[in-house]
Design a protein around this motif. Structure first.
Motif, PDB file in Angstrom:
ATOM      1  N   UNK A 198       0.865  -1.190   0.000  1.00 39.18           N
ATOM      2  CA  UNK A 198       0.000   0.000   0.000  1.00 39.18           C
ATOM      3  C   UNK A 198       0.892   1.228   0.000  1.00 39.18           C
ATOM      4  N   UNK A 199       1.474   1.468  -1.130  1.00 38.80           N
ATOM      5  CA  UNK A 199       2.487   2.511  -1.221  1.00 38.80           C
ATOM      6  C   UNK A 199       1.981   3.889  -0.822  1.00 38.80           C
ATOM      7  N   UNK A 200       0.701   4.149  -1.024  1.00 34.57           N
ATOM      8  CA  UNK A 200       0.211   5.497  -0.736  1.00 34.57           C
ATOM      9  C   UNK A 200       0.079   5.734   0.776  1.00 34.57           C
ATOM     10  N   UNK A 201       0.069   4.679   1.526  1.00 29.05           N
ATOM     11  CA  UNK A 201      -0.110   4.827   2.967  1.00 29.05           C
ATOM     12  C   UNK A 201       1.191   5.059   3.714  1.00 29.05           C
ATOM     13  N   UNK A 202       2.284   5.234   3.000  1.00 34.56           N
ATOM     14  CA  UNK A 202       3.569   5.445   3.665  1.00 34.56           C
ATOM     15  C   UNK A 202       4.361   4.162   3.690  1.00 34.56           C
ATOM     16  N   UNK A 203       5.665   4.304   3.584  1.00 37.48           N
ATOM     17  CA  UNK A 203       6.534   3.134   3.539  1.00 37.48           C
ATOM     18  C   UNK A 203       6.515   2.419   4.885  1.00 37.48           C
ATOM     19  N   UNK A 204       6.289   1.128   4.848  1.00 36.65           N
ATOM     20  CA  UNK A 204       6.161   0.373   6.094  1.00 36.65           C
ATOM     21  C   UNK A 204       7.517  -0.148   6.557  1.00 36.65           C
ATOM     22  N   UNK A 245      12.095  12.870   3.055  1.00 39.22           N
ATOM     23  CA  UNK A 245      13.028  12.362   2.055  1.00 39.22           C
ATOM     24  C   UNK A 245      12.730  10.910   1.662  1.00 39.22           C
ATOM     25  N   UNK A 246      12.258  10.109   2.612  1.00 42.79           N
ATOM     26  CA  UNK A 246      12.118   8.663   2.359  1.00 42.79           C
ATOM     27  C   UNK A 246      11.165   8.393   1.194  1.00 42.79           C
ATOM     28  N   UNK A 247      10.003   9.059   1.211  1.00 42.79           N
ATOM     29  CA  UNK A 247       9.040   8.851   0.121  1.00 42.79           C
ATOM     30  C   UNK A 247       9.646   9.283  -1.208  1.00 42.79           C
ATOM     31  N   UNK A 248      10.362  10.403  -1.163  1.00 47.02           N
ATOM     32  CA  UNK A 248      10.976  10.918  -2.396  1.00 47.02           C
ATOM     33  C   UNK A 248      12.037   9.945  -2.916  1.00 47.02           C
ATOM     34  N   UNK A 249      12.817   9.440  -1.986  1.00 48.41           N
ATOM     35  CA  UNK A 249      13.871   8.479  -2.336  1.00 48.41           C
ATOM     36  C   UNK A 249      13.253   7.240  -2.995  1.00 48.41           C
ATOM     37  N   UNK A 250      12.187   6.727  -2.384  1.00 44.91           N
ATOM     38  CA  UNK A 250      11.558   5.494  -2.883  1.00 44.91           C
ATOM     39  C   UNK A 250      10.829   5.719  -4.206  1.00 44.91           C
ATOM     40  N   UNK A 293      10.825   8.560  -6.365  1.00 42.58           N
ATOM     41  CA  UNK A 293      11.371   9.348  -7.472  1.00 42.58           C
ATOM     42  C   UNK A 293      12.854   9.132  -7.709  1.00 42.58           C
ATOM     43  N   UNK A 294      13.542   8.535  -6.763  1.00 42.79           N
ATOM     44  CA  UNK A 294      14.982   8.351  -6.947  1.00 42.79           C
ATOM     45  C   UNK A 294      15.293   6.874  -7.213  1.00 42.79           C
ATOM     46  N   UNK A 295      15.266   6.050  -6.197  1.00 47.12           N
ATOM     47  CA  UNK A 295      15.589   4.637  -6.482  1.00 47.12           C
ATOM     48  C   UNK A 295      14.427   3.939  -7.201  1.00 47.12           C
ATOM     49  N   UNK A 296      13.244   4.544  -7.172  1.00 47.09           N
ATOM     50  CA  UNK A 296      12.046   3.998  -7.844  1.00 47.09           C
ATOM     51  C   UNK A 296      11.741   2.574  -7.389  1.00 47.09           C
ATOM     52  N   UNK A 297      11.385   2.522  -6.134  1.00 45.01           N
ATOM     53  CA  UNK A 297      11.008   1.240  -5.535  1.00 45.01           C
ATOM     54  C   UNK A 297       9.548   0.983  -5.914  1.00 45.01           C
ATOM     55  N   UNK A 298       9.373   0.303  -7.039  1.00 47.60           N
ATOM     56  CA  UNK A 298       8.040   0.196  -7.641  1.00 47.60           C
ATOM     57  C   UNK A 298       7.290  -1.054  -7.161  1.00 47.60           C
ATOM     58  N   UNK A 299       6.139  -1.293  -7.785  1.00 51.51           N
ATOM     59  CA  UNK A 299       5.295  -2.420  -7.373  1.00 51.51           C
ATOM     60  C   UNK A 299       6.008  -3.763  -7.486  1.00 51.51           C
ATOM     61  N   UNK A 300       6.861  -3.878  -8.487  1.00 49.53           N
ATOM     62  CA  UNK A 300       7.575  -5.153  -8.655  1.00 49.53           C
ATOM     63  C   UNK A 300       8.466  -5.417  -7.437  1.00 49.53           C
ATOM     64  N   UNK A 301       9.138  -4.358  -6.944  1.00 43.89           N
ATOM     65  CA  UNK A 301       9.958  -4.496  -5.725  1.00 43.89           C
ATOM     66  C   UNK A 301       9.078  -4.773  -4.519  1.00 43.89           C
ATOM     67  N   UNK A 302       7.950  -4.040  -4.432  1.00 45.23           N
ATOM     68  CA  UNK A 302       7.031  -4.251  -3.303  1.00 45.23           C
ATOM     69  C   UNK A 302       6.554  -5.699  -3.251  1.00 45.23           C
ATOM     70  N   UNK A 303       6.274  -6.242  -4.430  1.00 47.16           N
ATOM     71  CA  UNK A 303       5.800  -7.631  -4.473  1.00 47.16           C
ATOM     72  C   UNK A 303       6.882  -8.583  -3.964  1.00 47.16           C
TER      73      UNK A 303
END
Ligand SMILES: [Fe+2]
Ligand SMILES: [Fe+2]
Length: 295
Positions: free
Chosen positions: A195-201, A227-232, A234-244
């Motif tokens: 649930x990326x919109x709810x903040x990084x867990x 910074x953490x949300x921005x890093x995830x 827009x920078x390292x792009x921790x996308x759904x594939x990584x979340x999965x």
């Protein structure tokens, strides 16, 4: 006791800051200002092992085995902070965190059920292993790529160590085992949810002191709280594939640990409800909640 074996196995693979980081490969042309700044934020975030250690030792006074292991965990996490700071000291000295910036994230965490905290940190280590692998891919400068790869492997080993203590908890008699199952399932549902919109867990992004709310997450006390949300994102792009991948690792390990098949968070949620029902017999106080809330 698990600690003596863990000490031995972690010592056998321990890397050396002077010898095992390829400092001589540094290429200044491959490090942007934005990249360098994220290293500073990660260095401060790693420093939060200090208040987490104070919490672990306080909440595990009954458990000297686990408390002894925390000495190794604390050492290795502080070393992560230090290797990132050493990188900045050598190559971007203006970005080395000040002692005040480090000290600002040392604050009291509210007491929480030890088994829930254990599971929270198990999941946190898995997540951090994936974040750092993703960060190693994103960075272009060879030395920092090597550092992130190195510390990501430590995080995976930390998850493995926590898992040993989780397995031990399952053997704590019928009632103790059930309580452990309920605690692991409860935190697993929270931490494996994509649930990326709810903040990084992650433990550093969880509210841990009611009296300081809302400035009671480690992340909220950083020089750049967002910074953490921005890093995830827009920078390292921790996308759904990584979340999965993170979710899959948590569910896979919990399946093995609990002897069930959790193909999805919904499966785990159903299991949690079933275990909680069994536990909520007359006079059982479990299920009252830990007060841990994601940011
Ligand atoms: Fe770390
Ligand atoms: Fe770790």
């Amino acid at each position: 006791m698990i600690y003596p074996e863990l000490f031995k196995s972690l010592e056998a693979v321990r890397w050396n800051m002077a010898a095992d980081i390829p400092w001589d490969d540094f290429d200044a042309s491959k490090l942007s200002d934005d990249q360098a700044n994220t290293i500073k934020m990660n260095a401060i975030t790693e420093w939060s092992a200090l208040p987490a250690t104070e919490m672990f030792l306080r909440d595990n006074r009954h458990d000297s085995d686990f408390s002894a292991f925390i000495s190794v965990w604390f050492f290795e996490e502080q070393k992560h902070s230090l290797v990132l700071m050493e990188y900045l000291r050598r190559f971007r000295p203006e970005l080395v965190p000040t002692e005040e910036e480090l000290h600002r994230i040392r604050f009291e965490f509210d007491p929480a059920p030890a088994l829930e905290t254990l599971m929270l940190h198990f999941c946190g280590e898995i997540r951090l292993n994936h974040w750092y692998r993703c960060a190693a891919d994103w960075h272009t400068e060879p030395v920092i790529k090597a550092i992130y790869r190195t510390i990501s492997q430590d995080e995976a080993r930390h998850a493995g160590a926590y898992l040993r203590y989780m397995r031990r908890a399952l053997g704590g008699g019928e009632q103790g085992g059930l309580q452990a199952r309920a605690a692991f399932a409860k935190m697993g549902v929270l931490m494996a949810s994509v649930q990326r919109k709810g903040g990084a867990l992650h433990p550093t992004n969880i509210h841990v002191n009611k009296s300081m709310f809302p400035n009671d997450t480690v992340q909220s006390r950083l020089p750049e709280p967002d910074w953490l949300e921005h890093w995830l994102d827009h920078q390292i792009r921790f996308d759904d594939a990584w979340e999965q991948k993170v979710s899959g690792r948590i569910l896979h390990n919990l399946s093995l640990l609990l002897g069930e098949t959790f193909a999805s968070v919904q499966d785990l949620s159903r299991y949690r409800k079933a275990v909680t029902r069994v536990l909520r017999g007359p006079g059982d106080a479990l299920g009252t909640g830990s007060g841990l809330v994601p940011a």
